[in-house]
Design an enzyme around this catalytic site. Structure first.
Site, PDB file in Angstrom:
ATOM      1  N   HIS A  99       6.710 -26.856   3.034  1.00  0.00           N
ATOM      2  CA  HIS A  99       5.835 -27.908   2.522  1.00  0.00           C
ATOM      3  C   HIS A  99       4.709 -27.318   1.682  1.00  0.00           C
ATOM      4  O   HIS A  99       3.696 -27.975   1.447  1.00  0.00           O
ATOM      5  CB  HIS A  99       5.274 -28.723   3.691  1.00  0.00           C
ATOM      6  CG  HIS A  99       6.332 -29.399   4.497  1.00  0.00           C
ATOM      7  ND1 HIS A  99       6.791 -30.674   4.209  1.00  0.00           N
ATOM      8  CD2 HIS A  99       7.054 -28.972   5.557  1.00  0.00           C
ATOM      9  CE1 HIS A  99       7.734 -31.008   5.074  1.00  0.00           C
ATOM     10  NE2 HIS A  99       7.920 -29.986   5.900  1.00  0.00           N
TER      11      HIS A  99
ATOM     12  N   GLU B 132       0.830  -1.203   0.000  1.00  0.00           N
ATOM     13  CA  GLU B 132       0.000   0.000   0.000  1.00  0.00           C
ATOM     14  C   GLU B 132       0.865   1.254   0.000  1.00  0.00           C
ATOM     15  O   GLU B 132       0.451   2.305  -0.496  1.00  0.00           O
ATOM     16  CB  GLU B 132      -0.928  -0.017   1.223  1.00  0.00           C
ATOM     17  CG  GLU B 132      -2.160   0.848   1.071  1.00  0.00           C
ATOM     18  CD  GLU B 132      -3.182   0.609   2.159  1.00  0.00           C
ATOM     19  OE1 GLU B 132      -4.215  -0.043   1.884  1.00  0.00           O
ATOM     20  OE2 GLU B 132      -2.956   1.073   3.297  1.00  0.00           O
TER      21      GLU B 132
ATOM     22  N   LYS C 209     -13.951   0.772  -3.706  1.00  0.00           N
ATOM     23  CA  LYS C 209     -14.892   1.125  -2.643  1.00  0.00           C
ATOM     24  C   LYS C 209     -16.010   2.002  -3.185  1.00  0.00           C
ATOM     25  O   LYS C 209     -17.184   1.835  -2.834  1.00  0.00           O
ATOM     26  CB  LYS C 209     -14.150   1.844  -1.514  1.00  0.00           C
ATOM     27  CG  LYS C 209     -13.235   0.947  -0.700  1.00  0.00           C
ATOM     28  CD  LYS C 209     -12.316   1.736   0.202  1.00  0.00           C
ATOM     29  CE  LYS C 209     -13.059   2.552   1.206  1.00  0.00           C
ATOM     30  NZ  LYS C 209     -12.136   3.204   2.177  1.00  0.00           N
TER      31      LYS C 209
END
Length: 535
Positions: A390, A359, A505
């Site tokens: 893994h 950001e 948004k």
């Protein structure tokens, strides 16, 4: 100070002309032992930064030092700390360092009067937080039915969740061992109703304190979750206003609201992703562990902040880490960085760094809004070791892309419950894997079967300390905050705004209001959003 693009610097052209060294030669060759000993520096509060497995040599380090001087990186950092308007997009100061400056008279005396006033404000709010926490812990503040509070829930998203949650998890084991756990602690962040519902289903609602964190006081997800929680409390016959605390700004709609037990304040000079050492993190962590623990965390962060003022890059861990990262991203072209903490306590720390880094420096225009042509901030991801081994280490070892690695490790476990099993403790097994991975990524392995060949030449660094304590955690957080700011200065970015967050948004608000057409309507119809209830 001069603000210029990276590609305008003479040191940038010099770095482009230098051939990167082979790790197989410089680390795994005859000089490797001495390199491991020398390529290391203090990062503050017992934390050390180790860069022997990075593809740098003396020539490159000299050029990086020249770049730091040419871009005036430490001078810009000092100017930021002194209250310069570094956030150009929003025309704001950047003052999160003041939240951990403490009462160091010599440090404060050199600051402008206005900045000293802000420090006094942050200090006053922190003292209010500590007093409130003591009142809760000592039973002076109880539920509406006279019971002591047992649990606390932080409701927030982004910087109001990722940092505080990561820090809480990082200290939970330490606090258990040192009998510093004061309250059971939980978090609600996602607007997905299942998040809040699942957390609430596990709580003793009557004795739970809720912290609403929204600097603007308008965050959709956070306010929706507040109303969700309030609804559940009322259904249980409880009064929400007796169980809610607000963390916001003095200018937000939430300020001075009698529906909260207490309100604590921050301001626009502290960005969300840099707010963990402010009241955004202080309220929940002080309630969870007590004022003394959070105070030690702040002291570790302050020590790392002071270390970042060193001019010599070899004695400034955050600056050196930043410069090597700029070199890897912009000169060598590596697109990703993996953060690999070999500590389960840091399970959510990579997620916090993901926001902090991406950001801040995920930008394609400079601090003046002019498009740039070179590569900036990398994609950040990570998982605790050895779990990641893994999972995605196959790609890191043998994939077609080189991914620089940032290991984090501690000599001792937090809880100390570590019996010898099959000849070694769990912590010894964990650390053996850290060492093995650093060397394996650098050295690789030749084999007649190409499928079993490892090319090596995969660079890594190591941040390590004796133990993960409140102080070392503070230094670790500040190290990355300062590293990311130094990189933003080098790339000539504004690391303190986030315009990229806004577009989606805004469109979401249009969808919920039924103001959709075209392809937006087509996608909304997939979820029948056109017929969603509006009240």
């Amino acid at each position: 100070m001069n603000w210029r693009n990276l590609d305008e610097c003479a040191a940038y052209a010099r770095l482009q002309a230098i051939r990167a060294p082979s790790l197989k030669t410089v680390l795994c060759g005859p000089e490797g032992i001495e390199r491991v000993r020398r390529y290391c520096t203090d990062a503050g509060a017992g934390l050390r930064y180790h860069y022997a497995a990075k593809t740098v040599n003396e020539e490159i380090l000299t050029a990086l030092a020249a770049l730091a001087d040419e871009q005036e990186l430490v001078a810009k950092y000092d100017a930021l700390r002194a209250g310069a308007q570094i956030n150009t997009g929003e025309k704001r100061k950047v003052l999160h360092h003041l939240t951990r400056l403490g009462v160091q008279g010599s440090s404060l005396a050199s600051l402008p009067c206005e900045v000293r006033d802000m420090h006094a404000f942050y200090t006053k709010e922190y003292e209010r937080v500590c007093a409130f926490a003591r009142q809760v812990h000592e039973g002076g503040l109880r539920t509406s039915r006279g019971a002591p509070f047992t649990d606390v829930v932080q409701i927030g998203i982004g910087g109001s969740d990722l940092g505080p949650r990561a820090l809480y998890l990082a200290l939970e084991g330490w606090a258990q061992r040192h009998q510093a756990v004061k309250m059971r602690t939980h978090f609600i962040s996602n607007v997905d109703p299942d998040d809040a519902a699942l957390v609430l289903s596990k709580l003793p609602l009557e004795t739970t304190l809720f912290i609403l964190v929204s600097k603007s006081g308008t965050t959709l997800e956070t306010l929706s979750n507040e109303l969700f929680v309030a609804h559940v409390l009322r259904q249980a016959g409880l009064e929400p206003h007796t169980q809610f605390v607000a963390v916001t700004s003095e200018t937000s709609p939430l300020a001075n609201n009698p529906q909260y037990l207490a309100s604590f304040y921050m301001d626009d000079f502290i960005g969300g992703r840099y707010s963990s050492s402010s009241v955004c993190g202080a309220v929940v962590l002080t309630l969870a562990f007590g004022p003394q623990v959070f105070g030690h965390f702040l002291s570790g962060a302050a020590e790392a902040d002071r270390a970042a003022q060193e001019q010599d890059i070899r004695r400034n861990a955050a600056l050196l880490d930043a410069l090597i990262g700029v070199y890897e991203r912009t000169i060598l072209g590596y697109e990703h960085t993996a953060v690999l903490p070999y500590s389960q306590a840091l399970a959510r720390f990579p997620a916090h760094l993901q926001q902090l880094d991406m950001e801040s420096n995920g930008k394609s225009v400079n601090r003046f809004g002019i498009p740039i042509t070179y590569k900036t901030g990398p994609v950040i991801f990570g998982e605790p070791g050895t779990n990641g081994q893994h999972s995605f280490y196959q790609h890191l070892h043998q994939g077609t892309s080189v991914v620089p690695l940032q290991f984090i490790a501690f000599q001792h476990s937090q809880l100390g419950q570590d019996p010898i099993i099959r000849g070694s403790t769990g912590q010894q097994k964990l650390l053996a894997n850290v060492v093995a991975q650093i060397v394996a990524f650098a050295r690789g392995k030749e084999h007649a079967d190409a499928n079993k060949t490892f090319s090596g030449e995969r660079p890594s660094s190591l941040l390590y300390a004796k133990a993960l304590t409140p102080q070392t955690l503070g230094a670790l957080l500040a190290h990355f905050e300062n590293k990311i700011m130094f990189q933003g200065f080098a790339w000539n970015l504004n690391s303190f705004d986030q315009e990229g967050v806004q577009l989606g948004k805004t469109l979401a608000q249009h969808i919920l209001a039924g103001e959709v057409e075209g392809v937006l309507r087509a996608y909304a119809d997939l979820f029948d959003l056109a017929h969603a209830p509006t009240c």
